[in-house]
Design an enzyme around this catalytic site. Structure first.
Site, PDB file in Angstrom:
ATOM      1  N   GLN A 237       0.841  -1.199   0.000  1.00 41.24           N
ATOM      2  CA  GLN A 237       0.000   0.000   0.000  1.00 41.24           C
ATOM      3  C   GLN A 237       0.879   1.254   0.000  1.00 41.24           C
ATOM      4  O   GLN A 237       0.407   2.330  -0.334  1.00 41.24           O
ATOM      5  CB  GLN A 237      -0.916   0.009   1.234  1.00 41.24           C
ATOM      6  CG  GLN A 237      -1.970  -1.081   1.207  1.00 41.24           C
ATOM      7  CD  GLN A 237      -2.924  -1.050   2.390  1.00 41.24           C
ATOM      8  OE1 GLN A 237      -3.169  -2.078   2.999  1.00 41.24           O
ATOM      9  NE2 GLN A 237      -3.468   0.117   2.719  1.00 41.24           N
ATOM     10  N   ARG A 384      -9.305  -0.683   7.523  1.00 39.44           N
ATOM     11  CA  ARG A 384     -10.240   0.229   6.875  1.00 39.44           C
ATOM     12  C   ARG A 384     -10.615   1.389   7.777  1.00 39.44           C
ATOM     13  O   ARG A 384     -11.794   1.688   7.991  1.00 39.44           O
ATOM     14  CB  ARG A 384     -11.496  -0.511   6.427  1.00 39.44           C
ATOM     15  CG  ARG A 384     -12.189   0.254   5.314  1.00 39.44           C
ATOM     16  CD  ARG A 384     -13.271  -0.518   4.655  1.00 39.44           C
ATOM     17  NE  ARG A 384     -13.776   0.263   3.531  1.00 39.44           N
ATOM     18  CZ  ARG A 384     -14.166  -0.259   2.391  1.00 39.44           C
ATOM     19  NH1 ARG A 384     -14.102  -1.546   2.185  1.00 39.44           N
ATOM     20  NH2 ARG A 384     -14.616   0.503   1.430  1.00 39.44           N
ATOM     21  N   CYS A 385      -9.587   2.048   8.316  1.00 39.80           N
ATOM     22  CA  CYS A 385      -9.864   3.247   9.089  1.00 39.80           C
ATOM     23  C   CYS A 385      -8.588   4.037   9.205  1.00 39.80           C
ATOM     24  O   CYS A 385      -7.511   3.531   9.002  1.00 39.80           O
ATOM     25  CB  CYS A 385     -10.392   2.925  10.484  1.00 39.80           C
ATOM     26  SG  CYS A 385      -9.152   2.373  11.635  1.00 39.80           S
ATOM     27  N   GLU A 760     -13.159   4.923   4.289  1.00 41.03           N
ATOM     28  CA  GLU A 760     -13.181   4.267   5.593  1.00 41.03           C
ATOM     29  C   GLU A 760     -14.360   4.673   6.460  1.00 41.03           C
ATOM     30  O   GLU A 760     -14.679   3.998   7.432  1.00 41.03           O
ATOM     31  CB  GLU A 760     -11.855   4.545   6.294  1.00 41.03           C
ATOM     32  CG  GLU A 760     -10.725   3.939   5.453  1.00 41.03           C
ATOM     33  CD  GLU A 760      -9.346   4.437   5.800  1.00 41.03           C
ATOM     34  OE1 GLU A 760      -9.261   5.511   6.412  1.00 41.03           O
ATOM     35  OE2 GLU A 760      -8.378   3.761   5.460  1.00 41.03           O
TER      36      GLU A 760
END
Lengths: 806, 166
Positions: A237, A384-385, A760
């Site tokens: 990522q 996912r945050c 997110e």
């Protein structure tokens, strides 16, 4: 034959700029099976690596015998910590300032920890070899419960830290303690609690889970001995950060490391950090002189690379009897497993947990986080945050519900009474953030109207009476959640990763024919950057999105950037795109002025080019300007039309949203039927509504999974329970609820295009909405708080506990 | 390990190779035949990323040996587009309805949907959801995948499809 000039609408439509539902460029290859993911890479002579992993949660390693493995046909080498010590790589730094074993050095600290790396000429031989490596263990006492980690006689987990009373984030209170992180004003907060009419205190545990993207973590390392160059393809990522870390660790100069992140099959935070597999593949390639591929399987993914959450939050809230919040106090016990391998900005050991005051006007607050070691897999990443924002949002949103019940107020009404008001922005929070913009009242009321909130509450009361009369076996829950996120890390004044400031970048080159390429420091894992970034450029400089290629992931060609996680791509790289585009536009304006023989100030922008003010027929399109930029620029102007921007954001962005979940729980089976889920998101300026909706659907589905069943659990012996898709809940199309989405638009005042990020938000706001719905259903029968995940068994158990089975 | 000679028809073309008895069909397809559209997401038959069409059935090719596919007729995602390069209705539907994000589950999902639409030309939403329950997606929340399959069903049935992606 006559041709008519295109209308303004046709010119706008041709651009496919911001705000339109542009179909995705990526889909053309993905729908035909022509994406290129890491495991699709095949090189001549390529070898495969596979790990021998620990059976124990905590044990001393007495002996490793690889002799049988080395006799397996095809096995080339077996690496252990002893081999890695020779190149000083038995341990590696984590992004959180800790160190982590690459291969077990003397002992193992969690089940499935990497012990040896078997390298063979195909993946079957590597697996055969791994089976035959014999490891002799001496079992040690295991700690899986973080609440027992700092007990006086607790076994020492990290022997490498014995005698070190100070860690990366200050003093350590115990041999299994990592850090204490404190924010806010303790005295003022204590004073607020002392004079409060009403207080609550409740433990909200956010269980351990895992991002589990459908593609696991994997890489191919290829070291060229002649050129002394390393090429590393991987599921990264943040490819540039991986290159810098690889250079610092391997001592290979950074310009001789080529990191390439090809198509990535989902990330969700799992693919930010550096893992032992990457290091071992690199070392194995250097040792063997051949490319080495490492691909983790699903069980390895769930049990070794980066769990998320495991935050145990004791929330105290103070309020007046009229229902106005006056203070917040939170203590967190953070379980990091065997090594602190968070992927937060380095100075933030608990991430941005101090967003825990949420969307409410708390005059004072105080937060303390204690990080501890246990015999569990290392982490914890932001699944996912943005860093620890999901945990903070869960804490405050459960706290608001518990307090509302105690005050006898409706949870939505209680939130409305305490929202930060629109006129208070920019808003300085008690824990140090400056919220950029918001209109919480409007968002909340829009959702309440959409679902007929008053009607739902009336129906719930009627259903409860029917339940008491024995006419139904279902109880109804309504979950309200209002979240404020903090994304777009971040300003270099307070955000860096291992010293690298968290800016992001974009380079745009306009070709002579008016087509363009944009190269980025970020890396899509499904977000659709190739589509949306082009839309920003299209609107900014009038080149059709279809004529713009967006390229990411190759560190040789892309400008340095910090990558994609924490919803930072649009807030940071999206801003860099606009800034680079505006540099190009400024030069284009000079060229157009020269060609049209007017002063620059006499020009105005018009969709896809410049026109002379007051003379609308006198125009020059970007296409013509592009040609002129290369072939007939004004005297003394350098030819060419390109720009690069490194954007250091002045502030974070603060997306927000209001979610309402309606469910019916069958008390006899514990099955929860999600009847309705309504999600309103405000992410500021909307670049592609189709992609935003898709992101919201996906994030809500992950929130549903986490809240309603997904968990990485350990038994008391340190065995992972739930380490495959057999046990780890990933919802199918059958369980997944149907989503209703909505939006308001409150642009960010400091972002060049006003965008805030959205990927997110649905996970951050979704989890408390589900949990509040379950808790709401049981609250009418005497429950204050039930811990997640709310799977059927736990719902059944709650029904039993509160006497609903009789 | 002794190897076995396998022959099969893949996407209409003859395919052959030497495999170990334990070689999984997915590895044969991806590595011997270099058809990398089908993916590996779990190796325990849960995720469906490796789904291919084999003799008229959806098969999770990570849970079958290559030798078991001796003589089989196999279609993979690479065999779905038409000879002239135009996309199959499902491929078009997934793009039009935003039925994919990272793309990793997509080849398996499309192959499963392809067989589903052979079995049931006019599936309801619930039938679609049940029909693809063997295929996991971590990105989309399935809502637009369902719409993508409805889009394709309509197109294959010659019915105009009105609804836009959300």
């Amino acid at each position: 034959m006559t041709t008519t000039a295109p209308t303004r609408e046709q010119r706008e439509a041709k651009l496919e700029g911001m705000g339109c539902k542009r179909k995705r460029v990526e889909d053309v290859r993905f729908t035909q099976g022509k994406g290129t993911y890491v495991d699709d890479i095949k090189m001549p002579g390529m070898l495969y690596g596979d790990f021998v992993r620990s059976q124990h949660g905590h044990a001393r390693i007495k002996k490793i015998d690889a002799s049988k493995a080395l006799k397996v046909p095809g096995v080339v080498a077996v690496l252990t910590a002893k081999d890695l010590k020779g190149v000083n790589l038995a341990w590696m730094p984590t992004l959180a300032g800790d160190v982590q074993m690459v291969l077990a050095d003397g002992k193992v600290l969690f089940q499935n920890q990497e012990i040896a790396f078997v390298v063979a000429n195909d993946r079957y031989a590597a697996a055969d070899g791994a089976e035959l490596v014999e490891v002799e263990y001496e079992a040690l006492p295991v700690i899986v419960d973080p609440f027992k980690s700092m007990a006086p006689g607790a076994t020492v987990l990290r022997e490498d830290l014995i005698g070190k009373n100070t860690g990366a984030h200050g003093p350590r209170k115990h041999h299994n303690h990592i850090f204490e992180w404190v924010m806010g004003d303790k005295d003022l907060t204590d004073a607020a609690f002392n004079k409060a009419d009403v207080t609550i205190k409740e433990l909200f545990s956010y269980h351990r889970t895992h991002p589990s993207p459908l593609e696991t973590c994997q890489c191919v390392a290829s070291f060229d001995k002649i050129k002394s160059e390393l090429t590393l393809w991987g599921t990264f990522q943040a490819p540039h950060v991986i290159r810098t870390v690889a250079s610092l660790l391997s001592k290979i100069p950074e310009h001789k490391i080529h990191v390439i992140a090809p198509d990535i099959g989902g990330g969700f935070g799992n693919k930010v950090g550096a893992y032992p597999g990457y290091i071992c593949a690199i070392v194995a390639s250097i040792v063997t002189g051949k490319p080495v591929k490492w691909v983790e399987d699903r069980i390895e993914n769930l049990t070794s690379t980066s769990f998320a959450r495991d935050y145990h939050m004791t929330c105290e809230m103070a309020a007046t009897k009229e229902g106005k919040v006056t203070g917040l106090r939170v203590h967190v016990l953070a379980d990091h497993g065997a090594f602190d391998a968070c992927a937060d900005p380095s100075k933030w050991p608990a991430g941005f947990f101090n967003i825990v005051t949420g969307s409410y006007d708390f005059p004072v607050a105080h937060v303390a986080v204690d990080g501890v070691y246990t015999n569990k897999a290392p982490g914890g990443v932001a699944y996912r945050c943005s860093f620890r924002v999901t945990e903070a949002a869960y804490c405050i949103e459960r706290g608001m519900d518990v307090m509302a019940k105690k005050l006898g107020l409706d949870p939505a009404e209680f939130r409305l009474r305490n929202f930060i008001k629109r006129e208070q922005f920019p808003y300085q929070s008690a824990l140090g953030w400056e919220y950029d913009s918001g209109d919480y009242d409007t968002a909340m009321r829009k959702v309440m109207d959409a679902v007929d909130y008053a009607g739902l509450r009336a129906e719930q009361a009627a259903q409860r009476e029917a339940f008491k009369r024995g006419e139904t076996r279902a109880i109804m829950g309504i979950g309200v959640s209002f979240f404020t996120e903090i994304v777009g890390a971040g300003p270099s004044k307070n955000c860096d990763i291992l010293g690298v400031a968290m800016f992001d970048s974009c380079e745009i080159r306009i070709h002579p024919t008016g087509a363009a390429i944009a190269r980025m420091g970020t890396k899509s894992q499904g977000q659709g950057h190739e589509t949306t970034y082009a839309q920003i450029i299209a609107t900014e400089i009038g080149i059709p999105a279809a004529d713009i290629m967006v390229e990411e992931g190759n560190t040789d060609t892309a400008p340095y950037g910090l990558g994609t996680y924490g919803s930072r791509s649009t807030p940071v790289a999206g801003a860099a795109i606009a800034m680079a585009a505006r540099k190009i536009k400024a030069k284009a304006q000079m060229i157009a002025a020269y060609k049209l023989e007017v002063h620059e100030g006499d020009l105005e922008w018009d969709i896809d080019g410049f026109r002379v003010k007051g003379l609308p027929e006198k125009t020059m399109s970007m296409k013509d300007i592009s040609w002129a930029a290369y072939n007939s620029p004004p005297p003394n102007m350098e030819p060419g039309l390109e720009a690069v921007s490194y954007y250091d954001p002045p502030n974070m962005t603060y997306p927000f949203g209001a979610y309402i979940c309606v469910m019916d729980i069958d008390v006899d089976t514990g099955v929860a039927n999600i009847r309705r889920f309504y999600a309103l998101d405000d992410c500021g300026t909307r670049i592609n509504p189709m992609i935003i909706e898709g992101q919201v659907h996906g994030g809500l589905t992950e929130a549903f999974a986490i809240a309603m069943g997904q968990e990485i659990r350990y038994d008391e012996f340190g065995n992972v329970v739930g380490g495959s898709f057999m046990d780890f809940f990933v919802p199918t199309a059958v369980e997944t609820p149907k989503w209703e989405t909505d939006f308001t638009v409150t642009p960010s005042p400091h972002h060049p295009i006003g965008a805030k990020g959205v990927g997110e938000s649905p996970n951050v706001g979704g989890v408390p909405a589900f949990s509040n719905a379950v808790n709401d259903a049981f609250s009418f029968f005497g429950s204050t708080h039930i811990q997640m995940p709310h799977d059927h068994w736990r719902n059944w158990e709650a029904a039993k506990k509160f006497g609903l089975h009789a | 390990m002794a190897k076995t000679h396998v022959t099969m028809t893949v996407n209409g073309e003859p395919a052959e190779g030497l495999v170990e008895p334990r070689t999984l069909l997915i590895h044969f397809i991806r590595e011997n035949l270099s058809l990398t559209g089908a993916h590996i997401g779990c190796e325990t038959s849960h995720c469906g990323a490796c789904t291919v069409d084999l003799d008229g059935r959806s098969v999770k090719s990570c849970s079958m040996f290559a030798v078991q596919a001796q003589g089989a007729q196999i279609t993979t995602i690479e065999g779905m587009a038409h000879a002239d390069g135009t996309l199959h209705a499902l491929q078009e539907g997934f793009r039009m309805m935003h039925g994919l994000q990272c793309g990793f589950c997509t080849p398996g999902m499309i192959m499963r949907a392809h067989r589903l639409l052979q079995e049931n030309k006019t599936p309801t939403e619930d039938e679609i959801r049940f029909g693809i329950a063997g295929n996991l997606c971590r990105c989309t929340g399935y809502q637009n995948i369902v719409k993508a399959i409805q889009y394709a069903a309509d197109k294959l049935n010659g019915v105009p499809h009105k609804e836009a992606a959300e």
